[in-house]
Structures are given as C-alpha cells and as structure tokens.
Design an enzyme around this catalytic site. Sequence first.
Site, mmCIF file in Angstrom:
data_model
loop_
_atom_site.group_PDB
_atom_site.id
_atom_site.type_symbol
_atom_site.label_atom_id
_atom_site.label_comp_id
_atom_site.label_asym_id
_atom_site.label_seq_id
_atom_site.Cartn_x
_atom_site.Cartn_y
_atom_site.Cartn_z
ATOM 1 N N GLU A 32 -1.303 82.715 125.336
ATOM 2 C CA GLU A 32 0.122 82.725 125.686
ATOM 3 C C GLU A 32 0.506 81.316 126.116
ATOM 4 O OE1 GLU A 32 3.302 84.914 128.689
ATOM 5 O OE2 GLU A 32 1.334 84.352 129.425
ATOM 6 N N ARG A 59 -6.733 87.877 124.973
ATOM 7 C CA ARG A 59 -5.397 87.315 124.987
ATOM 8 C C ARG A 59 -5.350 86.579 126.334
ATOM 9 N NH1 ARG A 59 -0.885 87.641 128.724
ATOM 10 N NH2 ARG A 59 1.034 87.296 127.557
ATOM 11 N N ASP A 75 -3.848 84.803 129.308
ATOM 12 C CA ASP A 75 -2.563 84.817 129.997
ATOM 13 C C ASP A 75 -2.191 83.421 130.499
ATOM 14 O OD1 ASP A 75 -0.456 86.470 131.169
ATOM 15 O OD2 ASP A 75 -1.326 85.990 133.120
HETATM 16 C C1 GLC Z 1 2.176 86.515 131.607
HETATM 17 C C2 GLC Z 1 2.339 87.982 131.319
HETATM 18 C C3 GLC Z 1 3.319 88.568 132.292
HETATM 19 C C4 GLC Z 1 2.821 88.336 133.700
HETATM 20 C C5 GLC Z 1 2.538 86.864 133.941
HETATM 21 C C6 GLC Z 1 1.775 86.659 135.212
HETATM 22 O O1 GLC Z 1 3.345 85.812 131.381
HETATM 23 O O2 GLC Z 1 2.744 88.154 129.993
HETATM 24 O O3 GLC Z 1 3.513 89.929 132.073
HETATM 25 O O4 GLC Z 1 3.772 88.765 134.626
HETATM 26 O O5 GLC Z 1 1.739 86.319 132.919
HETATM 27 O O6 GLC Z 1 0.455 87.123 135.068
#
Ligand code: GLC
Length: 559
Positions: free
Chosen positions: A250, A203, A205
């Site tokens: 994401e 996943r 980030d």
């Molecule tokens: C993503 C994660 C989050 C984290 C951010 C920085 O958005 O889902 O939890 O704080 O990245 O790594």
Amino acid sequence: MRITDTSDLWWKTAVVYCLDVETFFDSDGDGVGDLAGLSQRVDYLAELGVTCLWLMPFYPTPNRDDGYDVTDLYAVDPRLGTLGDLVELLRTCRDRGIRVIADLVVNHTSDQHPWFRAARLSKQSPYRDFYVWRADPPPDTSDQVVFPDQERSIWQLDEGTGEWYLHHFYQHQPDLNVANPRVRDEIAKAMGFWLQLGLSGFRVDAVPFLLDTTGVPDEERRHFADPHAYLRALRSFLGRRAGDAILLGEVNLPHEEQAAFFGGQDGNELTMLFDFITMQRLYLALARADAGPLAAALTERPAVNPDSHWATFVRNHDELTLDKLTEAERQEVFAAFGPEPRMQLYGRGLKRRLPPMLGGDPQRIRMAYSLLFSLPGTPVLYYGEEIGMGEDLDAEGRNAVRTPMQWTAHEDGGFSTAPLSRLAVRPVVGRYGPAHVNAAAQRRDPTSLWNFVAMLAQRYRECPELGWGDLTVLDQPHPQVLAHRCSWSDGTVVALHNLGAEPVTVPLELGEQEPGTRLIDLLQPGDTVVDNGGGAELTLKGYGYRWLRLDRRGDRQLP
Ligand code: GLC
C-alpha cells in the site's frame, strides 16, 4: 511466448479477492464471521475465478481500527477462530488452487500490544525504543494526520513518562521504530512465521509510513540511512523463506515516487503496488465520460522490472480516496458520484461502493468491471463487488463499506444464524440489501453480475497478454472511448470501452496484418475481419465494452 511463465510469476495473472473474515461468513452463530465460515466458502471463491485471497488483519486486536491495531503478530483473533482453523483454510484454499496472502501491519501496533505497554512503563524499558518518542513539546502537525476527523497531531503525550510518542494514524496506534534492529528482527520473524504456515506473502500496510524515520534520533538514523535498503532486505528475506511469495504494498503516492518502492528497474523491493493513481483517474474519467485521464495515467506509469506488477482496483476497504486529484477534479468526482456530505469522508474520499455511484445502471457497472479486468495490472476485488453490493451510509466512516457479505435473500444476508440484533456489523438495508443483491440468486442467474464477473475472470486468465504485454493506447476519434492493446510475444488483445452513454463506431488502425486476420470477440459471439492495412471498424453501445483477440494464422492460443 512461454505460457509456463505465468505459473512462475503467478501474481501477474492472478485474480485477487480481499475480505475481512469478520464480515464474510459466521459458521457458529455468534454474530461474527470466522475462519471456519470462510473455509465453507472457498469453493464459492474458486468458482468465481479467484486465485489469490487477501485476508485483512485477523490478529488479536481491540478492534478500534478494524483490526489494523494489532496486539499480537503471532496469533489469530479468538473471535475469528484459532491458528488451527487458519491452517485448515490454507489447506483448503491450496487444494482449490487459491493462494492466500494476509495484511502485514507493522508500521504501528495497538497501544495495547505488550511491547507498547512495556515501553510506556518507563523510559528505561527494553521496549522503549521499539517506538518513537520525543521529550520536547511537538510543533503543530495537524496537516500530517491521516484521519483529520479524529486526530490533531501525529504526537501524543504519554502522561506516565511525560514524553510524546509518534502515531501517523490513530493515537491508539503508536508507530514502530524500524530504525531499531530489534524491531526489524521482530518483523522478519513474524513474516517467517506466517510463511511457514503457508501464506504466499503479504499485503504490506502503509509502506511509506513504515519507512519514514520522522522523530528517530539522529544517532539511530545514521545506522538506518537508506530505508529502501531495508525494504530490499525484507524482500530478500521473503524470497529465502518462500520463493514464490509476494509483497503487495500500500503506497498511495504519485507514480514517479512509486517506482522507488518497486526497487526501480531492479524490482527488488515490493513485488506489486496498488495503482492508486490509475484508480483515481478512472473515477475522473467515468465522471467526465472522457477516457483521457485514464489513458494518461496508464501511459504515465513508470517502467518497472518485468517481474514487478501493478495491482488495479475500483474499491477497497477504506474511503475511496481521491487525494491525488486536484481539488477541482475531486469536486467533479464528488458531484458525479457522491454529492451529499454524508457520502464523503475526510474531505478527500467517498464512502460509497461502485454500483450506487453509477446509479445502479447494470450496463455501466459491467463496463467498469470490464475495464478493471482488461487494464494491464492484477485486478483486486473487494468482497461483494462480484454481486454489486452497496454501502451503508449511516455506518460510521469507513464502516459504510464493511457490511456483512450478502449470501442469501434473508434479512441478514445469510451471513449468520444469530439474531439480527447480535450481529457485530449491521447488514445493508434497502435497494442494495440482501433481498435484492445476494450471491445465491446471482449464481443461478446466467445474466447476473456474478456470472459476468466470473466470465471476466476466466477471460482475463486466458489472456496473459493483459498481465504480461506491452500496452498501447490506440488512436481513435472518440474522447469517451478507451481503446487499448496489450501485446505479448505472439499474442495481442484489444479492448474497447465506451465511457459515454451514446453508441459509437470506433475505427481502429492495427498496423499491417496478414490477409485473413480477424478480431475475435472474447466476451460475446462474433468476429470482425481486419483489412490488409490493419483497419477495422467496431461498434459499441452506450457504456459498451469489447475484448478482442487478434487471431492470426498459426497462433497457439485457442480462439
Ligand atoms: C491502511 C489501511 C487502513 C488502516 C491504516 C492504519 O491505510 O488500509 O484501513 O486504517 O492503514 O493501519
């Protein structure tokens, strides 16, 4: 239709389950969940119908951003166990038919990572260019910070060297410079390491931030002119190292911008993307008891390569972001599901889990999960959703939904044998606490949410049309009803969801059908005859839901 394709492109019919090892199950009584504890619970996940486990960051970390601040890309946080424990987990998961993916956090490191420590020692450090620096004072960037409650700028002065470093997230998370080929090598090497250990992908980030080259010197940027070429290179690398591995990204952007992150029609970048837009529209639809916004989101999705796929969800570990709604729409959702300021976060999201937002109404909660599993896309569950866990509004920020998994009715949810005062994270108390919401009781109760979710997982796996098929939103007269059809090869599944509290009768037009065609209920006993013109009438109770398979003579699916 070839059913064997579903094992090839496995992610298109997967059931993904996300958890943080730290809060799942503590096997050694030190108050912190661990990998050995998670291994103990793999059968629980298999029984629920999970086919892909997503592990949130388990790397060594100062833990100032729940592990998304990594100090070593090649190791396991000693509080959670060892690499050996991870391999044991992977083996056990594989035996139970569960693939494992993990968070790949490479937009930034922790400021405690040896690279950053070296980088800030001197401007001549060989690691200096692993990060992004500027010598002149930065302009006001307060509108670009991700966490407006904590940060005012995306640049932070490093006193020692008198320059500013880039950090889109917290100031203790300096952004890596992916325009630097050495950084790209390191990222690939880390991926290769985990794939070699048996992970089935990542996943990824914060992908748009990872590709962003803000602040990178022009000269360097010239050699990194197309960040998407980099994403394509990462995908090829992944494919060479592990042919069936995936990148689940994401990318919280509007649909039309998301298309580029799939690699457009070529589908050669991220394998899957979370559908943040549909998630936000779903909440708007629920708040209004009007399926319109959800139907629009689904039909406006850009066309993607058949190998690419959307990941659908109603909750994740962050704030429930509503940032892509208009201000007025967001206020509607706030008013319906989180009216108090303490339920809201960053002005854009909610701190709550679904069941409390829906007032604990079992019928409405089930309807929402029925929707999740029946929408085209791979459902991603966040741990505890299967039993209807609630949140801890007194916990700081996003920690509200990061409470220990509730296994038993014990005060600590059977999460640990440590005294309550020694738990790293406080369990939920009150109506959604372990005494009322726990896995042990629900597994034994055939009418529980757990058993309902397990059934949804099973039916969804039996209906590859949902993952593979073409979507049609069916015309019918009730704005509160979503009626959709997914057809793939010779199979068709129809799903009906009533977002309103009142019962309705839904007339459907399914097009010309052979005599004797029936709609077989998949979630309850019963079937409905379709007339020769393709018409059928179906009833739904308030917040009702039905899944129906169009059963034609000669179908290969077992009705
Ligand atoms: C993503 C994660 C989050 C984290 C951010 C920085 O958005 O889902 O939890 O704080 O990245 O790594």
